[in-house]
Design an enzyme around this catalytic site. Structure first.
Site, short mmCIF file in Angstrom:
data_model
loop_
_atom_site.label_atom_id
_atom_site.label_comp_id
_atom_site.label_asym_id
_atom_site.label_seq_id
_atom_site.Cartn_x
_atom_site.Cartn_y
_atom_site.Cartn_z
N HIS A 32 0.84 -1.21 0.00
CA HIS A 32 0.00 0.00 0.00
C HIS A 32 0.87 1.25 0.00
CE1 HIS A 32 0.36 0.93 4.37
NE2 HIS A 32 0.35 -0.38 4.55
N ASP A 87 6.49 0.63 6.56
CA ASP A 87 5.03 0.49 6.40
C ASP A 87 4.49 1.64 5.57
OD1 ASP A 87 2.41 -0.26 6.63
OD2 ASP A 87 2.17 0.37 8.69
N GLU A 111 -4.88 1.93 2.66
CA GLU A 111 -4.93 0.73 3.51
C GLU A 111 -5.03 1.12 4.97
OE1 GLU A 111 -3.47 -2.45 6.15
OE2 GLU A 111 -2.60 -0.49 5.87
N GLU A 112 -4.34 2.20 5.35
CA GLU A 112 -4.22 2.51 6.77
C GLU A 112 -5.52 2.94 7.42
OE1 GLU A 112 -1.90 1.65 8.47
OE2 GLU A 112 0.03 1.81 7.44
N ASP A 144 3.31 -6.28 3.34
CA ASP A 144 2.91 -5.20 4.25
C ASP A 144 3.26 -5.56 5.69
OD1 ASP A 144 1.83 -2.96 5.44
OD2 ASP A 144 -0.25 -3.65 5.28
N HIS A 174 4.10 2.88 12.50
CA HIS A 174 3.19 4.03 12.71
C HIS A 174 3.77 5.11 13.63
CE1 HIS A 174 -0.60 1.38 11.73
NE2 HIS A 174 0.30 1.37 10.77
#
Ligand SMILES: [Zn+2]
Length: 472
Positions: A286, A298, A332-333, A360, A430
């Site tokens: 993504h 990520d 995606e997130e 991912d 994140h």
């Protein structure tokens, strides 16, 4: 044939443990090709270079942001430069949320710590606090059952979810899975209990000052309350104070905001099959990321690995029987807008989707793949993975694909996921720490080589990989 093979191998390992397992002959025939693919990845690999360009052009790629738009254009160009075919942007609608400027959590009580700031990040989707923030007492819980048992005691309070990721689990992915419900549904449950805000311990096993953001969901009919993740050191401090019997009061200020869904794109490019071009093997990641750090693991690095996989094959003159399709999904997130659009717009050819693998889980050193393949297809995947011996990525475990390829499961598409080592992933996931300096060039290139090798062999085998029965 497979049963005989398994029986033979079992016997072989019993009488001659020094003999290594061998895949079925057709797959064994790819051994040198796989070796060539890995060598090209390790010697001339460009995943790291691609990633360094991406994070320079678009370090923050949250859906609906200018960074996400810049990433789309970068990816399109990168695919064109590598000579992918049918490069295109496929439209999708995505979530649009912005963090805003103010994001602060300060101690009000106990008085001796008043003014102390604790590191937080608003969770994606959170509403803002009132203009000058909100001040409330904190109540700590480990889970939703504990919250229910509190009854009225959570009324008017900041509900603090402090269940750590289970550090005893050997893979950090299930540890994340066991804790992330607090982040996703904490605000909903806190609000149901009468809370005015939800504070969540960051999803990491590391003890530090870096908060980790992530997605959350409100529920229809339950008042929305603001929610943020606090660093693990911040969480420990609050928890210690409460354990000593102190009354802890915090001042939370957030000015994040949600907007109407915004138009965006998945970026798609192909390496058209030489014999069965209508049959498709998808590989992707993504393109969106959170708005902190650079989303290097990520999921920028893994996106670059999938473009790179095609470059490797093309450089080696390896055009498989079936089409390889790189799909870089958007959103995606915090919404899966890209995944939904891809599935809906390609419903007609889902029966021609042979396999879909998403990368991912970071770009660390390989540990294998996961797949939801049924027994017959799984045996083939495991035979292919035997060719990866020595890389650390020779296992195929039962499991799912990434979130973006998951909708395809309802059509019986076999999905999979590249599985790198998990130990360091949640140190940075994140957070501000997910930057390119956390990427090992050697590791990211080896991963790209394995992804290239896996999809090449699947797409090139004479027989099509058996599909799964669609779920009832
Ligand atoms: Zn991701």
């Amino acid at each position: 044939m497979k049963t005989t093979l398994v029986a033979t191998l079992a016997l072989a390992s019993f009488i001659a443990p020094q003999e290594t397992a061998k895949p079925a002959p057709e797959i064994e025939g790819y051994r040198q090709t796989v070796r060539d693919i890995l060598s090209e990845a390790l010697v001339n690999g460009e995943s790291y270079q691609k990633l360094s360009e991406l994070v320079e052009v678009a370090p923050h790629r949250l859906s609906g942001s200018p960074g996400a738009a810049a990433a789309v254009e970068w990816a399109r160009q990168a695919m064109l430069e590598d000579g992918l075919e049918n490069v295109r942007l496929e439209p999708c609608m995505v979530t649009h949320w912005e963090r805003g400027e103010t994001e602060r959590l300060r101690v009000v009580a106990p008085p001796e710590l008043a003014g102390l700031e604790l590191p937080i990040l608003a969770l994606g989707g959170s509403i803002a606090t009132p203009e000058h923030g909100l001040i409330a007492e904190v109540v700590e819980v480990q889970n939703f059952d504990e919250l229910k048992e509190l009854g009225d005691a959570a009324n008017g309070k900041i509900v603090f979810f402090n269940r750590p990721m289970d550090a005893t689990l050997l893979s950090t992915f299930p540890a994340y899975g066991g804790a992330v419900g607090q982040r996703v549904n904490g605000a909903r449950e806190a609000s149901r209990a009468g809370g005015v805000a939800a504070l969540v311990r960051s999803m990491t096993t590391r003890l530090d000052d870096f908060p980790h953001t992530g997605g959350m969901r409100y529920a229809e009919g339950i008042a929305k309350i603001p929610t943020a993740a606090v660093s693990t050191k911040g969480a420990e401090l609050i928890s210690d104070l409460l354990e000593k019997g102190e009354t802890v009061k915090l001042h939370l200020e957030l000015d994040c905001k949600s907007f109407e869904p915004a138009p965006s794109f998945n970026v798609v490019g192909e390496w058209v099959g030489r014999e069965k071009p209508e049959e498709i093997v998808v590989l992707g990641g993504h393109l969106d990321s959170w708005d902190v750090g650079q989303g290097a693991h990520d999921d920028g690095g893994p996106c670059c690995q999938t473009i790179e996989a095609v470059r490797i094959l093309k450089t080696l003159g390896l055009r498989p029987r079936r089409t390889l399709r790189v799909v870089l999904f958007m959103n995606e997130e915090n919404g899966l807008g890209g995944a939904k659009a891809y599935y809906n717009d390609h419903k007609d050819e889902m029966d021609k989707h042979v396999f879909a693998v998403e990368s991912d889980s970071g770009a660390f050193t390989p540990r294998g793949f996961t797949s939801n393949a049924g027994p017959e297809a799984m045996a083939i995947l495991r035979d292919i993975a035997m060719l990866f011996e020595g890389t650390g990525g020779e296992r195929v475990l039962e499991g799912g694909g990434g979130a973006d390829v998951s909708p395809m499961k309802q059509s019986g598409v076999v999905v999979g996921s590249y599985l790198p080592d998990s130990q360091r992933y949640f140190d940075l996931h994140h957070s501000e720490r997910d930057t390119i300096d956390q990427i090992s060039p050697r590791e990211i290139e080896l991963g790209a080589g394995l992804i290239a090798a896996l999809v090449y062999v699947i797409a090139d085998l004479e027989e099509t990989l058996p599909r799964n029965a669609p779920p009832e």
